[in-house]
Design a protein around this motif. Structure first.
Motif, PDB file in Angstrom:
ATOM      1  N   GLU A 149      37.812  35.524  42.783  1.00 21.77           N
ATOM      2  CA  GLU A 149      36.963  34.786  41.754  1.00 21.77           C
ATOM      3  C   GLU A 149      36.529  34.317  41.769  1.00 21.77           C
ATOM      4  O   GLU A 149      34.844  33.649  41.170  1.00 21.77           O
ATOM      5  CB  GLU A 149      38.446  33.140  41.590  1.00 21.77           C
ATOM      6  N   THR A 190      41.011  33.124  44.326  1.00 26.24           N
ATOM      7  CA  THR A 190      41.178  34.267  44.545  1.00 26.24           C
ATOM      8  C   THR A 190      39.769  34.985  45.627  1.00 26.24           C
ATOM      9  O   THR A 190      38.813  34.281  45.462  1.00 26.24           O
ATOM     10  CB  THR A 190      41.863  35.043  44.049  1.00 26.24           C
ATOM     11  N   GLU A 191      39.012  35.109  46.553  1.00 25.06           N
ATOM     12  CA  GLU A 191      38.246  36.115  46.652  1.00 25.06           C
ATOM     13  C   GLU A 191      37.436  36.582  45.587  1.00 25.06           C
ATOM     14  O   GLU A 191      36.405  36.457  45.192  1.00 25.06           O
ATOM     15  CB  GLU A 191      38.037  37.531  48.138  1.00 25.06           C
TER      16      GLU A 191
END
Length: 180
Positions: free
Chosen positions: A95, A92-93
């Motif tokens: 992460e 994800t962004e």
């Protein structure tokens, strides 16, 4: 003139460094048997335990930093997302940003504590690319010093690490900046 070649235990002009502890790595010990998350994956298991026991240096909201059990050099860190994910493009962004931020902080802390001359950074995506645990993404942060690639890894198939992992973890965790 008789030579010692082929006779075990007879000196033959070579000094040998025995590293039986490496057999755990060579034999795949602690390597998950499948791609599943949870108990089978050490990168899923480690953050659920004690930081010192698991060699966790720092924790973030979506990722954490841990010492490599089989380091190339002293201070070899891994930045791992908490979520069991194999491919960098599946992060994800949040992460992605945290893995990057933790990698940057790891480099800063290693510079302050161990004064390396440089770093190797990298992710091995897939078993064919050299990932020992391909099912759970991890970013390597390997500190490097001039002369650290000496004859030991090439001739002796060994690495000389001057400090125990627990001691390295303690020094790095103590130097890690705290938020707030």
């Amino acid at each position: 003139m008789e030579t010692a070649a082929g006779r075990p235990g007879v000196p033959d002009g070579f000094d040998r460094l025995w590293t039986p502890h490496r057999m755990a790595y060579i034999g795949g010990e602690n390597k998950p048997p499948d791609a599943g998350a949870g108990e089978g994956c050490p990168f899923c298991r480690v953050p659920a335990g004690d930081d010192a026991e698991g060699l966790v240096v720092a924790r973030g909201r979506s990722a954490y930093v841990v010492l490599n059990l089989y380091p190339y050099n002293t201070g070899h860190l891994l930045v791992c997302p908490h979520r069991h994910v194999a491919d960098y493009t599946d992060l994800t962004e949040e992460e992605t940003h945290e893995v990057a931020a933790l990698t940057r902080t790891a480099m800063r802390v290693l510079r302050a504590v161990a004064r390396p001359a440089g770093f190797n950074l990298g992710m091995n995506q897939g078993e064919v690319a050299g990932a020992g645990i391909a099912a759970h993404l991890h970013q390597h942060v390997v500190p490097r010093w001039l002369g650290d690639a000496n004859f030991l890894p090439i001739v002796g198939r060994s690495r000389a690490l001057p400090e125990l992992l627990a001691d390295t973890r303690e020094r790095l965790a103590a130097a890690w900046p705290t938020e707030g």
